[in-house]
Design a protein around this motif. Structure first.
Motif, PDB file in Angstrom:
ATOM      1  N   LYS A 249     -16.831 -15.894  -2.450  1.00  0.00           N
ATOM      2  CA  LYS A 249     -17.128 -17.099  -1.666  1.00  0.00           C
ATOM      3  C   LYS A 249     -17.357 -16.722  -0.206  1.00  0.00           C
ATOM      4  CE  LYS A 249     -14.730 -20.235  -4.687  1.00  0.00           C
ATOM      5  NZ  LYS A 249     -14.741 -21.680  -4.843  1.00  0.00           N
ATOM      6  N   LYS A 250     -18.232 -17.496   0.420  1.00  0.00           N
ATOM      7  CA  LYS A 250     -18.538 -17.220   1.834  1.00  0.00           C
ATOM      8  C   LYS A 250     -17.712 -18.102   2.752  1.00  0.00           C
ATOM      9  CE  LYS A 250     -23.274 -15.698   1.141  1.00  0.00           C
ATOM     10  NZ  LYS A 250     -24.623 -16.218   0.956  1.00  0.00           N
TER      11      LYS A 250
ATOM     12  N   ILE B  31     -25.462 -16.573  -8.202  1.00  0.00           N
ATOM     13  CA  ILE B  31     -24.676 -17.148  -9.309  1.00  0.00           C
ATOM     14  C   ILE B  31     -25.520 -17.396 -10.561  1.00  0.00           C
ATOM     15  CG2 ILE B  31     -23.233 -19.092 -10.047  1.00  0.00           C
ATOM     16  CD1 ILE B  31     -22.245 -19.344  -7.156  1.00  0.00           C
TER      17      ILE B  31
ATOM     18  N   GLU C  54     -21.967 -16.004  -3.726  1.00  0.00           N
ATOM     19  CA  GLU C  54     -22.642 -17.300  -3.677  1.00  0.00           C
ATOM     20  C   GLU C  54     -23.720 -17.290  -2.601  1.00  0.00           C
ATOM     21  OE1 GLU C  54     -19.959 -20.475  -2.712  1.00  0.00           O
ATOM     22  OE2 GLU C  54     -19.418 -19.657  -0.773  1.00  0.00           O
ATOM     23  N   ALA C  55     -24.755 -18.083  -2.683  1.00  0.00           N
ATOM     24  CA  ALA C  55     -25.008 -19.014  -3.758  1.00  0.00           C
ATOM     25  C   ALA C  55     -26.032 -18.457  -4.741  1.00  0.00           C
ATOM     26  CB  ALA C  55     -25.527 -20.313  -3.177  1.00  0.00           C
ATOM     27  N   SER C  56     -27.064 -17.768  -4.223  1.00  0.00           N
ATOM     28  CA  SER C  56     -28.197 -17.513  -5.108  1.00  0.00           C
ATOM     29  C   SER C  56     -27.937 -16.441  -6.167  1.00  0.00           C
ATOM     30  CB  SER C  56     -29.448 -17.178  -4.294  1.00  0.00           C
ATOM     31  OG  SER C  56     -29.177 -16.135  -3.408  1.00  0.00           O
TER      32      SER C  56
ATOM     33  N   ASP D  84     -27.015  -9.243  -8.182  1.00  0.00           N
ATOM     34  CA  ASP D  84     -27.488 -10.116  -7.092  1.00  0.00           C
ATOM     35  C   ASP D  84     -29.000 -10.295  -7.204  1.00  0.00           C
ATOM     36  OD1 ASP D  84     -27.207 -11.847  -4.969  1.00  0.00           O
ATOM     37  OD2 ASP D  84     -26.644 -10.342  -3.494  1.00  0.00           O
TER      38      ASP D  84
ATOM     39  N   ASN E 166     -34.629 -18.644  -6.712  1.00  0.00           N
ATOM     40  CA  ASN E 166     -33.404 -19.037  -6.006  1.00  0.00           C
ATOM     41  C   ASN E 166     -33.408 -20.418  -5.350  1.00  0.00           C
ATOM     42  OD1 ASN E 166     -34.955 -18.441  -3.795  1.00  0.00           O
ATOM     43  ND2 ASN E 166     -33.901 -16.541  -3.284  1.00  0.00           N
ATOM     44  N   HIS E 167     -34.334 -21.274  -5.808  1.00  0.00           N
ATOM     45  CA  HIS E 167     -34.247 -22.681  -5.388  1.00  0.00           C
ATOM     46  C   HIS E 167     -34.536 -23.507  -6.629  1.00  0.00           C
ATOM     47  CE1 HIS E 167     -33.877 -26.017  -2.844  1.00  0.00           C
ATOM     48  NE2 HIS E 167     -35.050 -26.049  -2.270  1.00  0.00           N
TER      49      HIS E 167
END
Ligand code: 5GP
Length: 193
Positions: free
Chosen positions: A80-81, A62, A58-60, A124, A27-28
């Protein structure tokens, strides 16, 4: 041990406070070969579900959702957050307390992108307390659509999210389920599946 469990043992870092860092591959910095294996595995586990949309947050979520969507040949919708000017007033919304950011997010999806008749697979990266997933299932329910399954890369089995979602009858599949982890010696124990 499966491919994701092996990778977590090799490159995951257990931090104090029950947080697992997987920024080096999930996730980065994102390992696309690993992502493809995750997508393939979800395709296998949800074979025959006749899904027409994937939903994530979002985000990780996606990256995993987008690669998984390629295996199902369906579009990805992400909650969306932040409410931006790009969103009109016609939205579904739900609240989720973020385990990693320690704050409550209101997540939103524009109504035109989710409706009755949609057969949704929720994807997720992590499942911990289940706040994010409960908010996503609420949005699907508000739309009158159906949750056909929930696919998670890493479930932290010592937190209550997994039990909560399974007891509600959702078909929840996690590729790796962690039963215990210890930041003192970076040890991680997985649940047999
Ligand atoms: P929940 O809503 O289930 O408590 O937490 C889910 C979200 O929190 C995930 O989308 C993920 O972004 C984040 N998260 C929860 N636990 C961890 C963790 O141990 N490590 C990382 N990297 N993210 C986590």
């Amino acid at each position: 041990m499966n491919f994701l469990e092996e990778r977590i043992l090799k490159d995951g870092k257990v931090k104090a406070g029950g947080v697992l860092k997987v920024g080096g591959f999930l996730n980065h910095l994102i390992d696309i070969t690993l992502m493809n294996k995750i997508g393939e595995e979800f395709k296998r586990r949800f074979e025959g579900q006749e899904i027409n949309k994937i939903l994530t947050i979002e985000a990780s979520g996606i990256a995993i959702a987008a690669i998984t969507a390629n295996y199902f040949n369906v579009p990805v919708l992400f909650a969306k957050k932040t409410q931006t000017v790009n969103l009109d007033d016609e939205i579904y919304s739900a609240q989720a307390y973020s385990f990693t950011h320690k704050r409550t997010n209101t997540i939103v999806v524009q109504k035109q992108f989710l409706s009755k008749g949609d057969r949704v697979l929720i994807i997720d990266d992590f499942l911990a307390n289940g706040e994010a997933l409960m908010a996503l299932t609420s949005i699907v329910e508000q739309a009158g659509a159906e949750v056909c399954g929930i696919g998670i890369a890493i479930e932290k089995g010592m937190q209550p999210g997994g039990d909560k979602l399974r007891s509600k009858g959702f078909k929840l599949e996690s590729i790796a389920i962690i039963d215990t982890m210890d930041s003192d010696n970076n040890s991680i124990k997985f649940r047999e599946q």
